[in-house]
Design a protein around this motif. Structure first.
Motif, PDB file in Angstrom:
ATOM      1  N   ALA A   1      15.766 113.522  98.822  1.00 20.38           N
ATOM      2  CA  ALA A   1      15.506 112.721  97.822  1.00 20.38           C
ATOM      3  C   ALA A   1      16.827 112.321  97.002  1.00 20.38           C
ATOM      4  CB  ALA A   1      14.513 113.294  96.684  1.00 20.38           C
ATOM      5  N   VAL A   2      16.998 110.860  97.073  1.00 20.77           N
ATOM      6  CA  VAL A   2      18.310 110.436  96.439  1.00 20.77           C
ATOM      7  C   VAL A   2      17.915 109.643  95.130  1.00 20.77           C
ATOM      8  CG1 VAL A   2      19.390 110.419  98.583  1.00 20.77           C
ATOM      9  CG2 VAL A   2      18.483 108.299  97.790  1.00 20.77           C
ATOM     10  N   TRP A   3      16.859 109.191  94.619  1.00 28.02           N
ATOM     11  CA  TRP A   3      16.272 108.439  93.528  1.00 28.02           C
ATOM     12  C   TRP A   3      15.114 108.710  93.022  1.00 28.02           C
ATOM     13  CZ3 TRP A   3      19.456 106.279  90.557  1.00 28.02           C
ATOM     14  CH2 TRP A   3      19.358 105.228  90.061  1.00 28.02           C
ATOM     15  N   PHE A   4      14.747 108.314  91.952  1.00 30.69           N
ATOM     16  CA  PHE A   4      13.626 108.711  91.366  1.00 30.69           C
ATOM     17  C   PHE A   4      12.256 108.349  92.009  1.00 30.69           C
ATOM     18  CE2 PHE A   4      13.063 104.299  89.836  1.00 30.69           C
ATOM     19  CZ  PHE A   4      11.796 104.186  89.468  1.00 30.69           C
ATOM     20  N   ASP A   5      12.363 107.162  92.778  1.00 26.67           N
ATOM     21  CA  ASP A   5      11.156 106.806  93.281  1.00 26.67           C
ATOM     22  C   ASP A   5      10.812 107.487  94.721  1.00 26.67           C
ATOM     23  OD1 ASP A   5      13.085 105.462  94.829  1.00 26.67           O
ATOM     24  OD2 ASP A   5      12.634 103.334  94.509  1.00 26.67           O
ATOM     25  N   ASN A   6      11.930 108.552  94.996  1.00 25.66           N
ATOM     26  CA  ASN A   6      11.707 109.407  96.071  1.00 25.66           C
ATOM     27  C   ASN A   6      10.670 110.724  95.789  1.00 25.66           C
ATOM     28  OD1 ASN A   6      14.826 108.801  97.265  1.00 25.66           O
ATOM     29  ND2 ASN A   6      13.154 107.876  97.917  1.00 25.66           N
ATOM     30  N   LEU A   7      10.514 110.800  94.602  1.00 32.81           N
ATOM     31  CA  LEU A   7      10.118 111.917  94.080  1.00 32.81           C
ATOM     32  C   LEU A   7       8.290 111.882  93.980  1.00 32.81           C
ATOM     33  CD1 LEU A   7      12.155 112.400  90.780  1.00 32.81           C
ATOM     34  CD2 LEU A   7      12.427 113.479  92.994  1.00 32.81           C
ATOM     35  N   GLU A   8       7.753 112.968  94.265  1.00 33.63           N
ATOM     36  CA  GLU A   8       6.490 113.027  94.313  1.00 33.63           C
ATOM     37  C   GLU A   8       6.051 114.155  93.476  1.00 33.63           C
ATOM     38  OE1 GLU A   8       5.038 113.924  98.177  1.00 33.63           O
ATOM     39  OE2 GLU A   8       6.006 112.143  99.054  1.00 33.63           O
TER      40      GLU A   8
ATOM     41  N   GLY B   1      -2.143 118.685  91.098  1.00 26.83           N
ATOM     42  CA  GLY B   1      -2.591 118.646  89.972  1.00 26.83           C
ATOM     43  C   GLY B   1      -1.793 117.863  88.713  1.00 26.83           C
ATOM     44  N   MET B   2      -0.450 117.512  89.091  1.00 28.85           N
ATOM     45  CA  MET B   2       0.218 116.822  87.919  1.00 28.85           C
ATOM     46  C   MET B   2       0.431 115.605  88.333  1.00 28.85           C
ATOM     47  SD  MET B   2       3.251 119.887  87.238  1.00 28.85           S
ATOM     48  CE  MET B   2       2.790 121.551  86.757  1.00 28.85           C
TER      49      MET B   2
END
Length: 546
Positions: free
Chosen positions: A516-523, A527-528
């Protein structure tokens, strides 16, 4: 025919450059499209003559007395000044001047090195010769400009691998900065020999590079036709982009505001009148901070800069404005701005008056990414003047970039030197999702490790710094570390700034992702959910915990 005067290897560049520049002769445009060869060898065709005719006489007079013409505009209204400043910059670069008359004895003269001048750089530094074609072609897409100080004093021309020198990499573009399909597309257009096709191809590639990330145009700009160069993302801080500041002493290859320099008014922020900014601020008393940015406000002459700073020397004018920040990389690219420029003394005096008379905090937000930038006598003298004569604070910030400063020792050494010089370490940023991000990006997990390792063995005075931080659509998101959450490896993050202030300081979690290099790569973890929606906007907090 223009091409009859040019050697074949350069013909396509010049034809493309001419067409692009002629279309925007009275506006800012990329320094990449300003071939100096025209001045000596090319007869000006009718289309260019008609473009010149549309410029007013004072604009044309700049070619004889450029510095006086710029200075005189400071006494006119803001709109006329900004129009002429743009025209002056564009015309001088087209014809090959740098917009300044010869300085008095003892002063150093700033003269931009643009794309058409790299042959002269190669004459002085022959190590550059093998890379000229690469620079010229990639320079059609990515704006290029360098300063004599930077080229002669910061680049290590004796490096075993010049292209790997951080300071070469910082200013000289390369085709490797583009993805494969863009490289192939550009090469094909260049080899086709049609400058109109080449121009169209360059525009298409640029459009693919996300010229305005993080909602700068769609979300940050106030819905006011008079505020053409203002952003208001966070309640307490307003950004202003003065029209005369929308260029720099040199351009970073990774600049996330590269769209400011390519001559497309649809993509460019530029505030033409200071009065409209002040009217907006008067209506928004929640604002405590003005951040002047660009481009680089320190490219402006002091008389132009005073339109924004002079009113703030009156403590009764907009008294809710407590802090003035000036974002600049002039300490790296041209520290002489504060010492030997012809109006350097006036600049220092104006900055001091903001503090002494206006009672406001003035901060120079210096883009400093490597300790080498702090190694010269010229930068030491500039820092000393800012601190001891202008009474301003200097804070340092920089992105972490692959091949430039993606090393913990580089950051630790930089921070130590900054604190020794009285500079406050402020931010480590991530590469934004624009331009050549894929060439320069560093994975989040590596950036966090660099940050922690650099901080671990340094003085507590350095721990004012924050990062690694992503300046993204929802806000400034900091990765604070990696932990095991409910049996799963996870990123621990928090907002340092947010469109919704309720999120600031509240930690949240995301799945661990080494790529991941940027916020839109995050998952999200099972349950969250992440604190932003599919558009990147913050979700409302339904249950405050503290």
């Amino acid at each position: 025919m223009i091409s009859s005067f040019l050697t074949p290897p350069r013909r396509q560049y010049v034809l493309c450059a001419f067409l692009l520049s002629a279309l925007s002769i009275t506006t800012f445009h990329a320094d990449a499209f300003t071939p100096n060869k025209w001045k000596a060898t090319v007869s000006v065709p009718p289309s260019y003559s008609s473009s010149l005719a549309r410029a007013d006489s004072s604009t044309l007079h700049v070619l004889k007395e450029p510095q006086r013409a710029v200075a005189s505009t400071a006494t006119e209204n803001d709109e006329q000044m900004s129009i002429q400043a743009v025209a002056v910059d564009g015309l001088n670069k087209m014809i090959g001047f740098n917009g300044m008359e010869p300085p008095p004895f003892g002063y150093e003269r700033y003269k931009a090195i643009s794309l058409q001048a790299i042959d002269k750089v190669a004459e002085k530094h022959p190590q550059l010769e093998p890379h000229l074609d690469d620079i010229r072609l990639s320079g059609l897409v990515f704006p290029f400009k360098a300063s004599p100080y930077y080229v002669d004093e910061l680049i290590d021309w004796e490096s075993e691998s010049l292209r790997e020198d951080p300071f070469y990499r910082l200013v000289f573009p390369t085709m490797d900065m583009m993805e494969k399909h863009h490289r192939e597309k550009l090469v094909k257009a260049k080899e086709g020999g049609d400058p109109a096709v080449l121009m169209k191809t360059v525009a298409e590639i640029r459009e693919d590079l996300n010229p305005h990330p993080a909602g700068q145009k769609t979300l940050n700009a106030p819905k006011n036709a008079d505020l053409t160069g203002v952003q208001h993302k966070y309640s307490e801080t307003v950004l202003v982009f003065p029209a005369a500041a929308q260029t720099c002493h040199a351009y970073c290859t990774y600049c996330f505001r590269w769209a400011q320099f390519i001559g497309d008014d649809e993509l460019r922020f530029a505030q033409k009148e200071a009065n409209y900014l002040f009217e907006y601020l008067a209506e928004h008393e929640e604002v405590s901070d003005i951040l002047m940015t660009g481009g680089d406000p320190m490219i402006m002459k002091t008389k132009s800069l005073s339109q924004y700073l002079e009113p703030l020397c009156d403590p009764n004018f907009l008294p809710h404005i407590k802090n003035v920040r000036i974002g600049t990389r002039s300490l790296t690219f041209w520290p002489q701005r504060f010492t030997t420029d012809t109006d350097a003394d006036e600049l220092i005096t104006l900055m001091r008056r903001v503090r002494q008379e206006g009672g406001r905090h003035l901060a120079v937000m210096a883009h400093l990414g490597h300790v080498r930038e702090l190694s010269t006598d010229k930068v030491a003298r500039a820092v000393e003047r800012i601190q001891t004569e202008a009474y301003a604070t200097i804070r340092s910030q920089s992105p972490v970039m692959r091949g430039i400063n993606d090393d913990a020792d580089v950051w630790a050494e930089k921070w130590r030197k900054e604190v020794q010089m009285g500079i406050i370490p402020y931010y480590m940023f991530m590469a934004r999702d624009t331009g050549a991000q894929k060439f320069f990006d560093v994975p989040l997990v590596k950036a966090q490790r660099i940050f922690s390792d650099a901080l671990r063995y340094t003085s507590g005075l350095i721990r004012t710094v924050r990062g690694p931080s992503m300046s993204c659509t929802p806000g400034k998101v900091e990765l604070t570390g990696v932990e095991e959450i409910m049996g799963e490896k996870a990123f621990v993050l928090r907002f340092l700034q947010c469109r919704d202030e309720a999120w600031i300081g509240r930690p949240f979690f995301a799945k661990y992702d080494p790529d991941a290099v940027w916020f839109d790569n995050l998952e999200p973890l099972p349950g969250m959910q992440l604190p932003w929606d599919e558009f990147g906007l913050p979700r409302p907090i339904t249950k405050p915990l503290n």
